[in-house]
Design an enzyme around this catalytic site. Structure first.
Site, PDB file in Angstrom:
ATOM      1  N   ARG A  25       0.816  -1.217   0.000  1.00 45.78           N
ATOM      2  CA  ARG A  25       0.000   0.000   0.000  1.00 45.78           C
ATOM      3  C   ARG A  25       0.849   1.266   0.000  1.00 45.78           C
ATOM      4  O   ARG A  25       0.488   2.253  -0.657  1.00 45.78           O
ATOM      5  CB  ARG A  25      -0.978  -0.032   1.175  1.00 45.78           C
ATOM      6  CG  ARG A  25      -1.988  -1.165   0.994  1.00 45.78           C
ATOM      7  CD  ARG A  25      -3.250  -1.021   1.778  1.00 45.78           C
ATOM      8  NE  ARG A  25      -4.251  -1.952   1.274  1.00 45.78           N
ATOM      9  CZ  ARG A  25      -5.452  -2.108   1.805  1.00 45.78           C
ATOM     10  NH1 ARG A  25      -5.820  -1.379   2.848  1.00 45.78           N
ATOM     11  NH2 ARG A  25      -6.299  -2.971   1.291  1.00 45.78           N
ATOM     12  N   ARG A  72      13.013 -22.275   2.992  1.00 47.54           N
ATOM     13  CA  ARG A  72      14.453 -22.138   3.192  1.00 47.54           C
ATOM     14  C   ARG A  72      15.113 -22.712   1.938  1.00 47.54           C
ATOM     15  O   ARG A  72      14.870 -23.855   1.569  1.00 47.54           O
ATOM     16  CB  ARG A  72      14.901 -22.886   4.450  1.00 47.54           C
ATOM     17  CG  ARG A  72      14.175 -22.422   5.705  1.00 47.54           C
ATOM     18  CD  ARG A  72      14.718 -23.108   6.945  1.00 47.54           C
ATOM     19  NE  ARG A  72      13.872 -22.894   8.109  1.00 47.54           N
ATOM     20  CZ  ARG A  72      13.887 -21.811   8.875  1.00 47.54           C
ATOM     21  NH1 ARG A  72      14.726 -20.829   8.583  1.00 47.54           N
ATOM     22  NH2 ARG A  72      13.079 -21.691   9.915  1.00 47.54           N
ATOM     23  N   THR A 105      17.792 -14.978   5.974  1.00 49.48           N
ATOM     24  CA  THR A 105      17.244 -14.176   4.876  1.00 49.48           C
ATOM     25  C   THR A 105      18.145 -12.998   4.560  1.00 49.48           C
ATOM     26  O   THR A 105      18.460 -12.727   3.392  1.00 49.48           O
ATOM     27  CB  THR A 105      15.841 -13.666   5.250  1.00 49.48           C
ATOM     28  OG1 THR A 105      14.993 -14.781   5.512  1.00 49.48           O
ATOM     29  CG2 THR A 105      15.252 -12.818   4.127  1.00 49.48           C
ATOM     30  N   THR A 126      10.828 -12.612  12.599  1.00 50.30           N
ATOM     31  CA  THR A 126      11.212 -13.859  13.255  1.00 50.30           C
ATOM     32  C   THR A 126      10.718 -13.826  14.692  1.00 50.30           C
ATOM     33  O   THR A 126      10.883 -12.806  15.373  1.00 50.30           O
ATOM     34  CB  THR A 126      12.740 -14.073  13.236  1.00 50.30           C
ATOM     35  OG1 THR A 126      13.079 -15.131  14.153  1.00 50.30           O
ATOM     36  CG2 THR A 126      13.500 -12.826  13.638  1.00 50.30           C
ATOM     37  N   ASP A 128      11.999 -15.251  17.110  1.00 51.59           N
ATOM     38  CA  ASP A 128      13.120 -15.405  18.044  1.00 51.59           C
ATOM     39  C   ASP A 128      13.585 -14.086  18.655  1.00 51.59           C
ATOM     40  O   ASP A 128      14.245 -14.085  19.697  1.00 51.59           O
ATOM     41  CB  ASP A 128      14.305 -16.073  17.342  1.00 51.59           C
ATOM     42  CG  ASP A 128      13.959 -17.447  16.800  1.00 51.59           C
ATOM     43  OD1 ASP A 128      13.056 -18.076  17.359  1.00 51.59           O
ATOM     44  OD2 ASP A 128      14.587 -17.872  15.812  1.00 51.59           O
ATOM     45  N   MET A 170      10.322 -22.136  21.819  1.00 47.60           N
ATOM     46  CA  MET A 170      11.254 -21.866  20.724  1.00 47.60           C
ATOM     47  C   MET A 170      12.158 -20.682  21.060  1.00 47.60           C
ATOM     48  O   MET A 170      12.111 -20.120  22.142  1.00 47.60           O
ATOM     49  CB  MET A 170      10.484 -21.614  19.437  1.00 47.60           C
ATOM     50  CG  MET A 170       9.905 -22.870  18.814  1.00 47.60           C
ATOM     51  SD  MET A 170       9.054 -22.495  17.270  1.00 47.60           S
ATOM     52  CE  MET A 170       8.988 -24.131  16.549  1.00 47.60           C
ATOM     53  N   ARG A 172      15.455 -20.597  19.126  1.00 43.51           N
ATOM     54  CA  ARG A 172      16.728 -20.968  18.509  1.00 43.51           C
ATOM     55  C   ARG A 172      17.857 -20.820  19.526  1.00 43.51           C
ATOM     56  O   ARG A 172      17.858 -21.508  20.536  1.00 43.51           O
ATOM     57  CB  ARG A 172      16.985 -20.146  17.240  1.00 43.51           C
ATOM     58  CG  ARG A 172      17.826 -20.878  16.216  1.00 43.51           C
ATOM     59  CD  ARG A 172      17.841 -20.191  14.888  1.00 43.51           C
ATOM     60  NE  ARG A 172      18.323 -18.831  14.927  1.00 43.51           N
ATOM     61  CZ  ARG A 172      19.033 -18.263  13.964  1.00 43.51           C
ATOM     62  NH1 ARG A 172      19.348 -18.953  12.893  1.00 43.51           N
ATOM     63  NH2 ARG A 172      19.425 -17.017  14.059  1.00 43.51           N
ATOM     64  N   ALA A 187       6.533 -18.425  36.134  1.00 42.09           N
ATOM     65  CA  ALA A 187       7.196 -19.726  36.229  1.00 42.09           C
ATOM     66  C   ALA A 187       8.275 -19.711  37.307  1.00 42.09           C
ATOM     67  O   ALA A 187       8.781 -18.654  37.700  1.00 42.09           O
ATOM     68  CB  ALA A 187       7.817 -20.093  34.884  1.00 42.09           C
ATOM     69  N   HIS A 253       5.550 -25.514  17.347  1.00 41.58           N
ATOM     70  CA  HIS A 253       5.161 -24.597  16.279  1.00 41.58           C
ATOM     71  C   HIS A 253       3.852 -23.867  16.529  1.00 41.58           C
ATOM     72  O   HIS A 253       3.472 -23.004  15.719  1.00 41.58           O
ATOM     73  CB  HIS A 253       5.098 -25.358  14.951  1.00 41.58           C
ATOM     74  CG  HIS A 253       6.456 -25.671  14.395  1.00 41.58           C
ATOM     75  ND1 HIS A 253       7.263 -26.650  14.923  1.00 41.58           N
ATOM     76  CD2 HIS A 253       7.162 -25.105  13.390  1.00 41.58           C
ATOM     77  CE1 HIS A 253       8.409 -26.696  14.257  1.00 41.58           C
ATOM     78  NE2 HIS A 253       8.371 -25.763  13.318  1.00 41.58           N
TER      79      HIS A 253
END
Length: 323
Positions: A25, A72, A105, A126, A128, A170, A172, A187, A253
Site C-alpha cells: 500500500r 528455506r 534471509t 522472526t 526469536d 522456541m 533458537r 514460572a 510450532h
C-alpha cells in the site's frame, strides 16, 4: 524507482501479512508497481511471482502465516541459484527487493547484493527476536502470548496433581521467548542460552520450593539452552529429585501460528511502511528496525553479525520474582 518485489523467507512469523500489506500500500502510494515473490528465494529462482495491487492485500492484516508462503532455499546458497534469481528479477525489471525474514534471509540478501548490486531492504520477521538493530522483531510478541496462554493452562493441571512441568519454547539460540514467558506466566525458573544454570543449581532451587510446601512448579526451557532439551533435563532432574510427578510439554510450532497481537500488527505495519520509505530515500542493504520507539536503518552486516543481548535487569528480576 518504479518496480519492486517483496517476499517472506525462512520461518514464518505472525505479522508477516501485515508487513506485506504495508509494503504494497505504501509502494502504491508512491506509484510503484509491486511484485510478490512466492516461497522466498526458492520462488525468486523459479520465477514464481505476480503483481500485487492494493486490493490483493485487503483483509490479511489479522491473518497468521504468510500469503506469499515461505521456504528455506539451499539452491540460493549456490552461485548458480543466485544467478537464476537475478535473471528472474531482470526479466521483470525489478529494481529493488524488500525481504521479510530473519538472519538467514538477510545473509542471503547481503551476498546477493554484493554480486548483483540490486538494493535490498530487510524487515525483521522472526519470533526469536534475535536480530541486532531492532528492539522487537515481527512475531515475537504473538509467540510470547501464545506460550504464556499455554503455560497458564499447564499451571492449572500442575496445581491439581502436585506436578513439576518442564515447558519447552522456541527461540533458537536466544532466550528472549523463554525469559519473557517465564516472567509473564510466573514460572519457577527459566533455562536460557545466555545463562549457565546447571542441573544441580536447578535441583537445589526446586528443593527450596518443596521445603516451603510449594505444591507444583513450572520450568521454562529455551530450546537452545546448554543443558539439553526439556525431556533430557526432566530425566536428569528426576534422578536427583523425585518429590514431584514430572511432566514435559513442548509448545513447538504453535508459537509460530495464530492471529498476530495488536502490538505485532502495528509493529509490522510500521516496519513494512518504512522499508518502502527507505527505498524512496535511497537506503539500501539495510534492515528496518524500531529502537526506542524510533525507526532505525541498520546495515545487514551489523544486523546479522552483532549480538543482541538480553536485558540483565530482566534476568535478575525473573530470578527474584521466582523465589
Amino acid at each position: 524507482m518504479k518496480r519492486i518485489a517483496v517476499f517472506t523467507s525462512g520461518g514464518d512469523a505472525p505479522g508477516m501479512n501485515a508487513a506485506v500489506r504495508a509494503v504494497v500500500r505504501n509502494a502504491s502510494f508512491h506509484d510503484m508497481h509491486v511484485y510478490g515473490i512466492r516461497r522466498g528465494y526458492e520462488g525468486m529462482i523459479d520465477g514464481d511471482l505476480e503483481r500485487l495491487e492494493r486490493r490483493d492485500v485487503g483483509n490479511i492484516i489479522h491473518r497468521g502465516g504468510t500469503i506469499l508462503k515461505t521456504a528455506r532455499s539451499q539452491r540460493f546458497m549456490t552461485p548458480e541459484g543466485r544467478r537464476s534469481a537475478y535473471e528472474t528479477l531482470l526479466a521483470h525489471d525489478i529494481e529493488a527487493c524488500i525481504a521479510i525474514g530473519g538472519n538467514g534471509t538477510f545473509t542471503g540478501a547481503s551476498v546477493f547484493t554484493e554480486e548483483y548490486n540490486i538494493p535490498f531492504i530487510g524487515v525483521p520477521g522472526t519470533i526469536d527476536n534475535d536480530l541486532y538493530g531492532t528492539d522487537m522483531t515481527i512475531g515475537f510478541d504473538t509467540a510470547v502470548n501464545t506460550a504464556i496462554e499455554a503455560v497458564d493452562k499447564i499451571r492449572d493441571t500442575a496445581d491439581s496433581h502436585n506436578r513439576l512441568f518442564f515447558v519447552e519454547v522456541m527461540g533458537r539460540h536466544a532466550g528472549f521467548i523463554a525469559l519473557n514467558t517465564a516472567i509473564g506466566s510466573g514460572a519457577a525458573s527459566a533455562l536460557i542460552p545466555e545463562t549457565d544454570t546447571t542441573i544441580e543449581e536447578l535441583v537445589e532451587f526446586l528443593k527450596m520450593g518443596a521445603r516451603r510446601k510449594k505444591l507444583f512448579s513450572v520450568v521454562i526451557v529455551a530450546e537452545g539452552n546448554k543443558n539439553g532439551n526439556a525431556s533430557e533435563i526432566a530425566a536428569q532432574v528426576k534422578e536427583k529429585f523425585d518429590f514431584y510427578d514430572t511432566k514435559v510439554t513442548i509448545i513447538g510450532h504453535l508459537q509460530r501460528g495464530g492471529s498476530p497481537t495488536a502490538l505485532d500488527r502495528v509493529l509490522s505495519s510500521r516496519l513494512g511502511f518504512h522499508a518502502v520509505e527507505g527505498l524512496v530515500k535511497g537506503q539500501q542493504n539495510v534492515m528496518t528496525g524500531l529502537v526506542n520507539g524510533k525507526i532505525k536503518y541498520t546495515p545487514f552486516a551489523e544486523a546479522i553479525t552483532k549480538s543482541k543481548n538480553l536485558d540483565n535487569d530482566l534476568v535478575r528480576m525473573a530470578e527474584i520474582l521466582a523465589l
